[in-house]
Design a protein around this motif. Structure first.
Motif, mmCIF file in Angstrom:
data_model
loop_
_atom_site.group_PDB
_atom_site.id
_atom_site.type_symbol
_atom_site.label_atom_id
_atom_site.label_comp_id
_atom_site.label_asym_id
_atom_site.label_seq_id
_atom_site.Cartn_x
_atom_site.Cartn_y
_atom_site.Cartn_z
ATOM 1 N N ASP A 95 0.841 -1.210 0.000
ATOM 2 C CA ASP A 95 0.000 0.000 0.000
ATOM 3 C C ASP A 95 0.867 1.249 0.000
ATOM 4 N N GLN A 96 1.965 1.202 0.731
ATOM 5 C CA GLN A 96 2.881 2.355 0.797
ATOM 6 C C GLN A 96 3.485 2.639 -0.581
ATOM 7 N N GLN A 97 3.893 1.585 -1.284
ATOM 8 C CA GLN A 97 4.446 1.758 -2.632
ATOM 9 C C GLN A 97 3.383 2.278 -3.597
ATOM 10 N N LEU A 98 2.175 1.768 -3.457
ATOM 11 C CA LEU A 98 1.089 2.186 -4.337
ATOM 12 C C LEU A 98 0.781 3.669 -4.161
ATOM 13 N N ILE A 99 0.650 4.114 -2.938
ATOM 14 C CA ILE A 99 0.326 5.524 -2.719
ATOM 15 C C ILE A 99 1.490 6.418 -3.143
ATOM 16 N N GLY A 100 2.720 5.933 -2.970
ATOM 17 C CA GLY A 100 3.890 6.674 -3.451
ATOM 18 C C GLY A 100 3.872 6.813 -4.963
ATOM 19 N N LEU A 101 3.452 5.766 -5.635
ATOM 20 C CA LEU A 101 3.341 5.788 -7.085
ATOM 21 C C LEU A 101 2.280 6.789 -7.532
#
Length: 110
Positions: free
Chosen positions: A5-11
């Protein structure tokens, strides 16, 4: 690999950044991670990419955005309703490559 989720929101943050280089880089990341997205993530990114493409003013970045959307569409994790905003792009403002991406995406709807 799976995307957190952290990577997704960063993307998503990078896809909507003010700096065109960051936006383009985020599109490249999507194509690099294409097999790592689950259905929810692909849908979220598709909506973000389609909306970003509809408002993007930098031609190269818009082409990168459409390319990433096309790669994501090829996963089959979402339907064409998730890239509705690209229907609003004026074909006269697109270069040849961009038109090819848009045409290919819209062809999926037929």
């Amino acid at each position: 690999m799976s995307v957190s989720d952290q990577q997704l929101i960063g993307l998503v943050q990078r896809l909507t950044a003010a700096d065109v280089r960051i936006r383009s880089g985020a599109c490249d990341t999507i194509t690099d991670w294409i097999s790592a997205f689950d259905r929810f993530q692909a849908r979220m990114l598709a909506m973000t990419l389609a909306t970003a493409a509809a408002v993007e003013t930098d031609r190269d970045c818009r082409e990168n955005t459409l390319h990433a959307l096309g790669e994501l569409a090829d996963t089959g994790l979402f339907g064409t309703e998730f890239f509705e905003p690209i229907r609003h792009l004026d074909p006269n403002t697109l270069d040849v490559n961009e038109r090819e991406y848009v045409d290919a995406l819209l062809e999926l709807d037929r």
